[in-house]
Structures are given as structure tokens and as C-alpha cells.
Design a protein around this motif. Structure first.
Motif, PDB file in Angstrom:
ATOM      1  N   GLY A  36     116.215  74.153  -5.866  1.00 38.59           N
ATOM      2  CA  GLY A  36     115.866  75.544  -5.613  1.00 38.59           C
ATOM      3  C   GLY A  36     114.413  75.738  -5.984  1.00 38.59           C
ATOM      4  O   GLY A  36     113.691  74.771  -6.236  1.00 38.59           O
ATOM      5  N   ARG A  37     113.982  76.997  -6.056  1.00 38.60           N
ATOM      6  CA  ARG A  37     112.575  77.273  -6.339  1.00 38.60           C
ATOM      7  C   ARG A  37     112.161  76.822  -7.741  1.00 38.60           C
ATOM      8  O   ARG A  37     111.070  76.300  -7.935  1.00 38.60           O
ATOM      9  CB  ARG A  37     112.306  78.766  -6.166  1.00 38.60           C
ATOM     10  N   ASP A  38     113.027  77.019  -8.723  1.00 35.18           N
ATOM     11  CA  ASP A  38     112.689  76.703 -10.110  1.00 35.18           C
ATOM     12  C   ASP A  38     113.687  75.746 -10.751  1.00 35.18           C
ATOM     13  O   ASP A  38     113.941  75.816 -11.960  1.00 35.18           O
ATOM     14  CB  ASP A  38     112.608  77.998 -10.936  1.00 35.18           C
ATOM     15  N   ALA A  39     114.254  74.855  -9.952  1.00 29.18           N
ATOM     16  CA  ALA A  39     115.204  73.871 -10.478  1.00 29.18           C
ATOM     17  C   ALA A  39     115.070  72.580  -9.674  1.00 29.18           C
ATOM     18  O   ALA A  39     114.749  72.595  -8.491  1.00 29.18           O
ATOM     19  CB  ALA A  39     116.630  74.401 -10.396  1.00 29.18           C
ATOM     20  N   ALA A  40     115.319  71.475 -10.361  1.00 29.79           N
ATOM     21  CA  ALA A  40     115.232  70.173  -9.704  1.00 29.79           C
ATOM     22  C   ALA A  40     116.116  69.188 -10.451  1.00 29.79           C
ATOM     23  O   ALA A  40     116.559  69.452 -11.572  1.00 29.79           O
ATOM     24  CB  ALA A  40     113.789  69.674  -9.688  1.00 29.79           C
ATOM     25  N   ILE A  41     116.359  68.053  -9.814  1.00 25.76           N
ATOM     26  CA  ILE A  41     117.067  66.966 -10.470  1.00 25.76           C
ATOM     27  C   ILE A  41     116.164  65.746 -10.471  1.00 25.76           C
ATOM     28  O   ILE A  41     115.481  65.457  -9.482  1.00 25.76           O
ATOM     29  CB  ILE A  41     118.433  66.671  -9.814  1.00 25.76           C
ATOM     30  N   LEU A  42     116.139  65.074 -11.593  1.00 23.29           N
ATOM     31  CA  LEU A  42     115.389  63.844 -11.772  1.00 23.29           C
ATOM     32  C   LEU A  42     116.395  62.774 -12.160  1.00 23.29           C
ATOM     33  O   LEU A  42     117.208  62.980 -13.062  1.00 23.29           O
ATOM     34  CB  LEU A  42     114.353  64.016 -12.897  1.00 23.29           C
ATOM     35  N   LEU A  43     116.364  61.657 -11.471  1.00 25.14           N
ATOM     36  CA  LEU A  43     117.205  60.520 -11.823  1.00 25.14           C
ATOM     37  C   LEU A  43     116.299  59.443 -12.392  1.00 25.14           C
ATOM     38  O   LEU A  43     115.202  59.202 -11.881  1.00 25.14           O
ATOM     39  CB  LEU A  43     117.962  60.009 -10.599  1.00 25.14           C
TER      40      LEU A  43
END
Length: 144
Positions: free
Chosen positions: A82-89
Motif C-alpha cells: 500500500g502507500r505506507d506499507a511494504a514487505i521485505l523478505l
């Protein structure tokens, strides 16, 4: 879907370096500071919620099970949620004293759910698991 800016990508990836640095100095306060106030940390057999719980756990761990260790990790994938969320693996693991590479038995993969809070990327949820299949646990590969 919103795209991450280059600056966001760098800031998110830098979270792994903040964890590595705080671990190197056994600095539980800085380690916990990477998380949001209600952030969660899930490790095999462990669930901690909130900065205070995470900090208290790491203080004990740095004096006990993690004493003299280092941690390493590197991003392997990143995408916006989303605009202010992410996932990092990421992948990495804990290095015992004198080790320069993570032993296969200590190698992990991790998921970092990150959110932007007051313009700064923070860790809302962290979970890791062994990189390799645990003996006796069926995997897609072993089920065939």
C-alpha cells in the motif's frame, strides 16, 4: 498498486543493517527501536509484542543465548503493500563467535512487514523460520 520510491527502498533495506548493528553491540534498546510501538517478533517457539517486550527479551538473549554472536542478513525481495506499507523478505542467520558464514543449521528466511510512521519506516511484524526444511516435516518437495 503503489510503487516504492528509491528512497523508500533504501530506508526499508536499511532496517536490516540497523538490526545487524544493534546486535553487534548487544544494544537491545536500539534493536527494539526498529519496531513500531506495537510491533511483533515471531521466532520459532517465541512471540513478543511491543517494543518493551522485544527489548526485555533481547536484553536477556544478549546476556545469554546470543552472547558473543553476530547476525547477518540481506534483502532478497521487497514489494509495496500500500502507500505506507511494504514487505521485505530476507535471508541470513546468527553467527557464533569466530564464524564468518551462517551454518546451514542456523540459516533463516524472514518476512518483515514494514510501515511508514511519521515519515520513517518501522518494523510492524517480523517472523523468521529455518531456511531448510525441518527433518520429519513434509514439504512440497518431500511430499512428491
Amino acid at each position: 498498486m503503489t510503487q516504492l520510491t528509491d528512497a523508500d527502498k533504501v530506508a526499508i533495506a536499511t532496517l536490516t543493517q540497523k538490526v545487524i548493528s544493534s546486535w553487534a553491540y548487544a544494544d537491545a534498546e536500539t534493536f527494539a527501536g526498529v519496531f513500531t510501538e506495537d510491533g511483533t517478533m515471531v521466532l520459532p517457539g517465541l512471540f513478543k509484542k511491543g517494543k518493551a517486550e522485544i527489548q526485555a527479551y533481547m536484553e536477556k538473549a544478549f546476556a545469554g543465548v546470543y552472547k558473543g554472536t553476530q547476525v547477518t542478513g540481506k534483502p532478497v525481495d521487497m514489494r509495496p503493500l500500500g502507500r505506507d506499507a511494504a514487505i521485505l523478505l530476507s535471508q541470513g542467520g546468527v553467527l557464533d563467535a569466530g564464524e564468518s558464514e551462517v551454518a546451514d543449521s542456523a540459516a533463516i528466511r524472514a518476512a518483515w512487514v514494514v510501515v511508514k510512521v511519521d515519515g520513517e519506516w518501522k518494523l510492524a511484524a517480523y517472523q523468521n523460520s529455518p531456511r531448510d526444511a525441518v527433518e520429519g516435516v513434509k514439504t512440497e518437495k518431500s511430499a512428491a
